[in-house]
Every structure is written in C-alpha cells, then in structure tokens.
Scaffold this active site. Structure first.
Site, PDB file in Angstrom:
ATOM      1  N   ASP A 165      -8.468  32.835  10.164  1.00 38.64           N
ATOM      2  CA  ASP A 165      -9.248  33.791   9.358  1.00 38.64           C
ATOM      3  C   ASP A 165     -10.728  33.489   9.524  1.00 38.64           C
ATOM      4  O   ASP A 165     -11.218  32.453   9.095  1.00 38.64           O
ATOM      5  CB  ASP A 165      -8.831  33.675   7.886  1.00 38.64           C
ATOM      6  CG  ASP A 165      -9.448  34.767   7.010  1.00 38.64           C
ATOM      7  OD1 ASP A 165     -10.396  35.438   7.469  1.00 38.64           O
ATOM      8  OD2 ASP A 165      -8.983  34.929   5.869  1.00 38.64           O
ATOM      9  N   HIS A 209      -5.530  23.497  29.218  1.00 39.86           N
ATOM     10  CA  HIS A 209      -4.415  22.698  28.705  1.00 39.86           C
ATOM     11  C   HIS A 209      -4.602  21.207  28.986  1.00 39.86           C
ATOM     12  O   HIS A 209      -4.021  20.363  28.291  1.00 39.86           O
ATOM     13  CB  HIS A 209      -3.102  23.185  29.315  1.00 39.86           C
ATOM     14  CG  HIS A 209      -1.888  22.969  28.458  1.00 39.86           C
ATOM     15  ND1 HIS A 209      -1.761  21.899  27.587  1.00 39.86           N
ATOM     16  CD2 HIS A 209      -0.730  23.683  28.330  1.00 39.86           C
ATOM     17  CE1 HIS A 209      -0.597  21.963  26.971  1.00 39.86           C
ATOM     18  NE2 HIS A 209       0.053  23.032  27.398  1.00 39.86           N
TER      19      HIS A 209
END
Length: 454
Positions: free
Chosen positions: A382, A160
């Site tokens: 995808d 992060h």
C-alpha cells in the site's frame, strides 16, 4: 472495454532516469553466497501491481531514493568477482535504480478483465533495458504506468541474485512504508552480509542433493529426453486456477491414509501429479518436484533478522511417473514432506559447499519447479491509496507460481504455462478431486486467449 487482450502501447513521458540513494552509502564489493549466484537464479523477479488510484510519481521517486540508502546494493551493479570469474559480486557504487514513467490508455477495470492470464503485450508495462549481458542490467528496474481512469500499474524487476521472495517483499514494503510514513524508521532493517553462508574450507559435501544431480533415466526407457528443453520448444499457454480453502480441504480428504499436511504440501503434490499426468510421460521415468524452503530459522545460529540475500535451498521430491500418477495423493504429499524434513543445518552447509563447484547446476531436465509467492504479504502493498486490485507476475513460464489472491488470504492461485496441446487435460486433472458433497465444483480458472503465452 478493450477489444482484444493485447494492451495498447505505452506513452513514455520522458526518458527513464536513475534514482540514486539520497545520502551517502557504503562503497564496496558485496560478497554473494553460493546460494545467491547460482546460474539458476540469474534473472530478475518481475512483479506487477494494479492500483485503483495513482500515487504522485514525485513522492514515489523521493521515497525510492530514501529506501535505497538502506537497500544500497540494489543501487549497485553486478559483476564477475575479481578472484573467480565464475562467481558474482555486487559493486555497491550507488549508480542507481532505473525508473521509467509512462501512460497507457486503459482503465483498471480493463486490465482486471485480463488479469487472470498474462500475455506478451504485458511486457510493455516494464521498460526494456538494452544491455549487452545480464550483468549490465540494473538490479532494480521500476516502471510506473498511469492509467486513463486515474489508476496506476507498478512493475518492478528485482535481480534474484540479490534476494529471494522474502527479500523482494521486504524491500517493496519498505518502499511503501517510506512513501506513506517518511519520518518513521523502517520496521525491518536489511542485513546485507552473506558470510554466514560461506562454504567451509575445504568444502565438505556430506549429503546427497538430488536437486543438483542429473536425473537417472531407466535404461529400458525408450523415452530419453530433457523435458525442460522439450517444453521450451512447444507452443505454451498459461493456465491459472484459484484454489479456495474449501478446495484445499477437499484435496486433503483425498489422502488415504489421512496425513496431517499444510496447504502448500497438498497443493504442490496435486499440481505435480496433474502436470506429470497431463504430459503422458513414460511410466518408468523418474520425475522431480523442486521447491524453495526457507532456511533462515533452520540454522544455528539463525540468520540475522532482515537477512538480505537468498535464504532458501531447493527441496526435491522424486519418484517415477507410474507411482506418482497411479498412487493416491498421499504418496506425493509424503514425498514433499520428506524433502522438507531432510533440510537440517548440515544439509544446508553441504549444499552450500557443493555449489562451490561452479559446474554444478540445478537439475531441470525432468522437474517441475514451484515458487511460493503466497504467504509473503506481497498482496498487502500500500503506497497510500489502498491495497492492489491485482498482484501477480509480469510473465507466465514453465515454472509454476503459487500466487496470493487479493482479498482472500487463504486462497492460492496456481499459474503455470504448459503445452497448448495438453492444457485442457492439465486443467481437468487439477479440477478432478471433487467429492460428492462439493457443491462449489473445482477451482476457478480463467478463459485462455489464443497466443496468450508470454
């Protein structure tokens, strides 16, 4: 079908390897802004994706080596700054991202049966790095787990300190892009310099920042506690409730007087109110709601397109327990809106300057933290064999996540772990907004398994 919610062990096909950028990358120390190296952010964001059909691991490795050329800090290592050991920087050394390949004897359908609520066994889906400290863990760790049905689970851990949710989504889509279209340039190039968010010299704290200051407890209160620490000692279980656009509309109808608001604003206020109500806190306590606000477009000049760092400041709504739980939902919504409206350019600069003091910490003592994962496009990933059947976190925590719902852009799944003793009460309050015309009932939940917390 699995006989229990516990996942079987992973069979690692070989030892994890380091994937390095496939062409030379800059070798330098990357400055991290004060928003990047907050102690509050010193962990990895862990995503889990379930796909019906697997993609060649070799093609995923190759595209990863290509994308790390542009995202080269993710192939580096965090370290303490040579100028200030309280501050972090990235050694952009091209050492590589850790990549593990495994097999698990389950089907995608098996996992979907469990996907509403993470449990401890899900940790098997991400290789555990044995390291002396947080700094020794590669900023990017990936595990590809092939399933017996021909599907796959992709788990990623992204530090992060290097980026926020927008950045993680940007990277994952870049990786997928180069997997399916290896000869076509990335639609967005990452911009790694964080100097636009350097503090002023000398720092000028011109605003109040309640997200950092300690909560002031009422002197007459007998309920003196650090709620965050208290929750960490409890037996926690995850709760997951899906809110459709119809549910959100019913929530907005509870606002008296009516106020124009976003889905996030009303759902955040409702979740905060339900969470506080379920914990039976002293009515005089001040409680906070912390949530990230994107600042990329709030500065002048705006941050560069593709800005690759933490481009958010925590918004903070604050009130006492009695006013939050007894007042109409309108009260909480207005507090959320006020917290957003105060985020001017000067406020952001003041927050950056305040964080120059390394003793300043995010106030978690009596706060609910909400992280927005919906509306980032995370569910559209995808790699060439279709979008995921499921997208969500690897673990459940006391931090609340607003998650995307695969196949329903307007729906939001609210996931948070709460004490086992109050989970039924919390879910009751979360569902308790039905109007007489609501034939669909409250939001859908997932059945909890015993010991289901990660």
């Amino acid at each position: 079908m699995l006989s229990s919610p516990e996942l079987p062990d992973c069979n690692y096909l070989n030892n994890p390897i380091l994937i390095t950028p496939n062409s030379p990358t800059p070798k330098h120390s990357l400055y991290l802004s004060n928003l990047d190296d907050q102690k509050f952010l010193r962990f990895s964001i862990k995503y889990l994706y379930l796909f019906k059909k697997s993609v060649s691991v070799d093609s995923l490795k190759y595209s990863l080596s290509k994308v790390l050329v542009d995202y080269y800090p993710l192939a580096g290592r965090l370290r303490a700054s040579s100028e200030n050991d309280q501050k972090l920087e990235v050694d952009c050394n091209g050492e590589g991202a850790l990549f593990a390949e495994a097999f698990m004897d389950i089907t995608a359908e098996d996992f979907l049966e469990l996907s509403g609520l993470p449990n401890r066994s899900w940790r098997k889906l991400l290789y555990r790095v044995e390291a002396r400290s947080f700094l020794d863990v590669p900023p990017l760790v990936i595990q590809i787990t092939n399933l017996s049905c021909g599907g796959m689970i992709v788990c990623t851990a992204i530090n992060h300190c290097l980026c926020d949710g927008i950045g993680t989504s940007q990277f994952l889509h870049a990786w997928a892009h180069l997997t399916t279209k290896p000869t076509i340039d990335l639609p967005i190039n990452p911009f790694h310099s964080r100097h636009a968010l350097k503090p002023r010299n000398p720092p000028q704290v011109t605003s109040t920042h309640p997200q950092f200051s300690k909560t002031t407890l009422n002197k007459d209160s007998s309920f003196q506690l650090d709620l965050n620490q208290y929750l960490q000692t409890q037996s926690l279980v995850p709760s997951s409730l899906t809110f459709t656009s119809s549910h959100v509309l019913h929530l907005k109808r509870q606002l008296v007087p009516s106020v124009k608001c976003t889905t996030f604003e009303v759902l955040a206020a409702h979740t905060w109110r339900s969470w506080v109500n379920s914990l039976d806190l002293d009515p005089t306590l001040n409680v906070k709601l912390l949530f990230s606000i994107n600042i990329r477009n709030r500065l002048n000049p705006e941050l560069e397109q593709g800005y690759y760092g933490n481009g958010f400041v925590l918004g903070c709504a604050e009130t006492n327990v009695k006013e939050l739980v007894s007042a109409n939902l309108h009260h909480g919504v207005k507090l959320v809106q006020q917290a957003k409206s105060c985020l001017t350019q000067e406020y952001v600069k003041s927050a950056v300057d305040m964080l120059e003091d390394k003793t300043v910490k995010t106030d978690l003592s009596l706060s609910l933290v909400i992280s927005q994962w919906a509306k980032l496009g995370l569910e559209d990933l995808d790699f060439g064999e279709g979008k995921p059947l499921h997208m969500g976190p690897l673990t459940s925590d006391i931090y609340c996540l607003f998650l995307p719902v695969t196949g329903d852009f307007d729906a939001v799944r609210v996931q948070v772990s709460v004490p086992e003793s109050v989970v039924d009460k919390f879910e009751h309050y979360m569902r308790d907004f039905r109007s007489s015309g609501d034939n669909n009932g409250g939001p859908n939940g997932h059945c909890r398994e015993e010991n289901g917390l990660i």
